[in-house]
Enzyme design. Structure first.
Site, PDB file in Angstrom:
ATOM      1  N   LYS A 112      16.349  12.734   5.578  1.00 50.01           N
ATOM      2  CA  LYS A 112      15.909  12.518   6.971  1.00 50.01           C
ATOM      3  C   LYS A 112      14.469  12.995   7.165  1.00 50.01           C
ATOM      4  O   LYS A 112      13.703  12.356   7.863  1.00 50.01           O
ATOM      5  CB  LYS A 112      16.815  13.265   7.963  1.00 50.01           C
ATOM      6  CG  LYS A 112      18.277  12.926   7.827  1.00 50.01           C
ATOM      7  CD  LYS A 112      18.816  12.105   8.968  1.00 50.01           C
ATOM      8  CE  LYS A 112      20.231  11.725   8.672  1.00 50.01           C
ATOM      9  NZ  LYS A 112      20.776  10.582   9.257  1.00 50.01           N
ATOM     10  N   LYS A 195      23.615   3.759   1.383  1.00 44.85           N
ATOM     11  CA  LYS A 195      24.768   3.983   2.269  1.00 44.85           C
ATOM     12  C   LYS A 195      24.637   3.175   3.564  1.00 44.85           C
ATOM     13  O   LYS A 195      23.534   3.079   4.115  1.00 44.85           O
ATOM     14  CB  LYS A 195      24.803   5.490   2.611  1.00 44.85           C
ATOM     15  CG  LYS A 195      25.998   5.942   3.427  1.00 44.85           C
ATOM     16  CD  LYS A 195      25.843   7.396   3.877  1.00 44.85           C
ATOM     17  CE  LYS A 195      25.307   7.486   5.286  1.00 44.85           C
ATOM     18  NZ  LYS A 195      25.615   8.701   6.038  1.00 44.85           N
ATOM     19  N   LYS A 198      24.334   4.538  10.410  1.00 43.24           N
ATOM     20  CA  LYS A 198      24.127   4.054  11.768  1.00 43.24           C
ATOM     21  C   LYS A 198      22.697   4.259  12.257  1.00 43.24           C
ATOM     22  O   LYS A 198      22.263   3.613  13.179  1.00 43.24           O
ATOM     23  CB  LYS A 198      25.135   4.671  12.731  1.00 43.24           C
ATOM     24  CG  LYS A 198      25.140   6.165  12.849  1.00 43.24           C
ATOM     25  CD  LYS A 198      26.133   6.520  13.948  1.00 43.24           C
ATOM     26  CE  LYS A 198      27.053   7.653  13.598  1.00 43.24           C
ATOM     27  NZ  LYS A 198      26.458   8.975  13.722  1.00 43.24           N
TER      28      LYS A 198
HETATM   29  P1  ATP Z   1      23.616   8.917   9.992  1.00 44.05           P
HETATM   30  O1  ATP Z   1      23.804   7.718   9.130  1.00 44.05           O
HETATM   31  O2  ATP Z   1      22.962   8.679  11.286  1.00 44.05           O
HETATM   32  O3  ATP Z   1      23.117  10.125   9.286  1.00 44.05           O
HETATM   33  P2  ATP Z   1      26.380   9.327   9.732  1.00 44.05           P
HETATM   34  O4  ATP Z   1      27.085   8.096  10.157  1.00 44.05           O
HETATM   35  O5  ATP Z   1      26.298   9.653   8.296  1.00 44.05           O
HETATM   36  O6  ATP Z   1      25.018   9.340  10.472  1.00 44.05           O
HETATM   37  P3  ATP Z   1      28.241  10.828  11.273  1.00 44.05           P
HETATM   38  O7  ATP Z   1      28.349   9.808  12.319  1.00 44.05           O
HETATM   39  O8  ATP Z   1      28.313  12.201  11.771  1.00 44.05           O
HETATM   40  O9  ATP Z   1      26.954  10.630  10.429  1.00 44.05           O
HETATM   41  O10 ATP Z   1      29.352  10.592  10.184  1.00 44.05           O
HETATM   42  C1  ATP Z   1      30.695  10.684  10.519  1.00 44.05           C
HETATM   43  C2  ATP Z   1      31.523  10.605   9.285  1.00 44.05           C
HETATM   44  O11 ATP Z   1      31.397   9.307   8.689  1.00 44.05           O
HETATM   45  C3  ATP Z   1      31.088  11.605   8.206  1.00 44.05           C
HETATM   46  O12 ATP Z   1      32.223  12.228   7.667  1.00 44.05           O
HETATM   47  C4  ATP Z   1      30.398  10.771   7.191  1.00 44.05           C
HETATM   48  O13 ATP Z   1      30.501  11.316   5.896  1.00 44.05           O
HETATM   49  C5  ATP Z   1      31.155   9.452   7.302  1.00 44.05           C
HETATM   50  N1  ATP Z   1      30.327   8.334   6.875  1.00 44.05           N
HETATM   51  C6  ATP Z   1      29.110   8.006   7.346  1.00 44.05           C
HETATM   52  N2  ATP Z   1      28.639   6.906   6.735  1.00 44.05           N
HETATM   53  C7  ATP Z   1      29.594   6.520   5.851  1.00 44.05           C
HETATM   54  C8  ATP Z   1      29.692   5.453   4.898  1.00 44.05           C
HETATM   55  N3  ATP Z   1      28.717   4.585   4.769  1.00 44.05           N
HETATM   56  N4  ATP Z   1      30.820   5.364   4.155  1.00 44.05           N
HETATM   57  C9  ATP Z   1      31.834   6.262   4.305  1.00 44.05           C
HETATM   58  N5  ATP Z   1      31.790   7.301   5.164  1.00 44.05           N
HETATM   59  C10 ATP Z   1      30.693   7.441   5.933  1.00 44.05           C
END
Ligand code: ATP
Ligand code: LTN
Length: 328
Positions: A112, A195, A198
Site C-alpha cells: 500500500k 489478488k 476492492k
Molecule cells: P484491500 O484489497 O482494499 O486491501 P481487502 O479486501 O484485502 O482490502 P478486507 O476487506 O478487510 O480487505 O478483507 C476481508 C477479508 O477478505 C480478509 O480476510 C481478506 O484476507 C479476504 N480477501 C480479500 N481479498 C481476497 C481475495 N482476493 N481472495 C480471497 N480472500 C480475500
C-alpha cells in the site's frame, strides 16, 4: 468454554467476489462451531484516505452483506469496531510491544505504501497490525478465518502474544488463523497474477454488480494460451482462477470441476462459471436489498456493540492490570 471465532472486514470499498469466497461465504457455517465475533473494521478503513460519506455508506453495506450471507444476529456478535472503545484502548497499550522493524516488513504495508509519497503515509497505515492484533486479542480469540493475505498479520499477532506472555505471564490467548484450502486467494480477472482487491477496481467482480455486468466481466476474463481447462496456477493462472471460483461456489473439489470441463472450449467454460456466480449472487443481492430497505443492520449493530463491549472489557482489564495500570 466454546471456542471464539473472530474476523473483521474493512469498509474501504465495494466488497468483491474475493472477499465473499475467501471469507464471507464461510462465516454462517461457523455459527455452530463456536462463539462468533464478526466486525466492521471501520477504524482500519481510516488508514487510507476515505470520504466520510463513503465510509458511512460502506459500513452500512458491509453490515448488510454480513447479514445477507446468512448470519443470525441473535447467534453472532456483529458490530462496528469504532463502537467498542476497548479496541482503541488496547491498541494504545499493544503499540509498545510491536517493533518498527517487524512492522516495516509487513507485505500489506509495503504494497500500500509503495504507491504513496512518503510524506503522505499515515502512522495508522504503518501501525495497522497493532490495531488488528488488538482486535484479535481483545476477545481471547481462538480462530481467525481470513484470506491468505492476512496470514502474516496473524503470525505477528502470535509473536506479540508470546512476547507479552513471556514478560507478564499467561495473560493473552494465542490465536490461530484459518484459511480455505481452495479459494483463499481469488485473483483479478484482468490480471490473474495479482489478488482481486476492492481498492484496485480493474478485474474485480463486486457483490453489487448487476448480473449483466457479472457475466460480461467473466466472459472477458483474461485466459491463457492453449485450450484445455486445466488447473495449473503457474502456467494457466486465468483458467485456474476461474476453476477455483467454479469449484468453491459449486461446493466441489478442483479435480471434480476439471473433470466436468474436459473437452470444453474456454468460451463455454466461462459461460458455466458465469452461471454459478449469477446463481449465487442473485439471491444474495435480494437479501441484501431487503436488509437495507428494512434497516435491519441498525438493530443488529446496536445489540452487537453491547455484547462485544461486555466480552472485551474483562480482557482489557486483565491486560491493564498485568502491565501495571491502576484501577482506582
Ligand atoms: P484491500 O484489497 O482494499 O486491501 P481487502 O479486501 O484485502 O482490502 P478486507 O476487506 O478487510 O480487505 O478483507 C476481508 C477479508 O477478505 C480478509 O480476510 C481478506 O484476507 C479476504 N480477501 C480479500 N481479498 C481476497 C481475495 N482476493 N481472495 C480471497 N480472500 C480475500
Ligand atoms: N486486516 C484485515 C481486516 C481486519 C481483521 C482484523 C481481520 C482488521 N482487524 C482482525 C481479522 C481479524 C484486512 O485487511 N483484510
Amino acid at each position: 468454554m466454546a471456542q471464539r471465532i473472530l474476523t473483521g472486514i474493512k469498509p474501504t470499498g465495494q466488497l468483491t467476489l474475493g472477499n465473499y469466497i475467501g471469507v464471507l461465504r464461510d462465516l454462517p457455517k461457523m455459527m455452530d462451531k463456536g462463539e462468533c465475533i464478526f466486525f466492521i473494521a471501520d477504524l482500519h478503513a481510516l488508514t487510507l484516505p476515505i470520504d466520510p460519506e463513503v465510509l458511512r455508506q460502506n459500513s452500512i453495506d458491509l453490515a448488510s452483506f454480513y447479514l445477507a450471507a446468512g448470519l443470525d444476529p441473535e447467534k453472532v456478535t456483529l458490530f462496528l469496531q469504532s463502537s467498542v472503545s476497548a479496541h482503541a484502548e488496547l491498541n494504545a497499550i499493544m503499540q509498545n510491544y510491536l517493533y518498527m522493524g517487524e512492522l516495516s516488513r509487513m507485505t500489506q504495508f509495503k504494497d500500500k505504501s509503495a504507491k504513496m509519497k512518503e510524506s503522505a503515509i499515515g502512522l495508522g497505515l504503518f501501525a495497522y497490525p497493532v490495531l488488528m492484533a488488538s482486535d484479535i486479542i481483545l476477545y481471547d480469540s481462538d480462530v481467525v478465518p481470513v484470506g491468505e493475505d492476512q496470514i502474516q498479520h496473524i503470525e505477528l499477532t502470535r509473536d506479540l502474544v508470546n512476547r507479552f506472555n513471556n514478560r507478564y505471564g499467561p495473560v493473552l490467548k494465542e490465536p490461530h488463523y484459518q484459511v480455505r484450502k481452495v479459494g483463499a486467494r481469488i485473483m483479478s480477472l484482468s490480471d490473474p497474477t495479482t489478488k482481486m482487491s476492492k481498492s484496485d477496481p480493474k478485474g474485480d467482480i463486486y457483490l453489487k454488480d448487476d448480473m449483466k455486468t457479472v457475466r460480461k466481466k467473466i466472459m472477458s476474463a483474461v485466459t491463457d494460451s492453449g485450450s484445455e481447462v486445466k488447473y495449473d496456477p503457474e502456467n494457466k493462472p486465468g483458467i485456474s482462477n476461474l476453476l477455483t471460483i467454479y469449484a468453491v461456489l459449486s461446493d466441489i473439489s478442483i479435480e471434480e470441476a476439471e473433470k466436468r470441463f474436459v473437452g470444453y472450449r474456454y468460451g463455454d467454460f466461462k459461460k458455466a462459471v458465469a452461471d454459478v456466480v449469477v446463481a449465487e449472487l442473485e439471491p444474495f443481492q435480494q437479501k441484501y436489498q431487503q436488509i437495507i430497505d428494512n434497516k435491519e443492520y441498525e438493530k443488529a449493530l446496536q445489540i452487537g456493540a453491547k455484547k462485544a463491549e461486555a466480552m472485551a472489557r474483562p480482557v482489557l482489564n486483565r491486560v491493564k492490570k498485568a502491565v501495571g495500570l491502576l484501577d482506582i
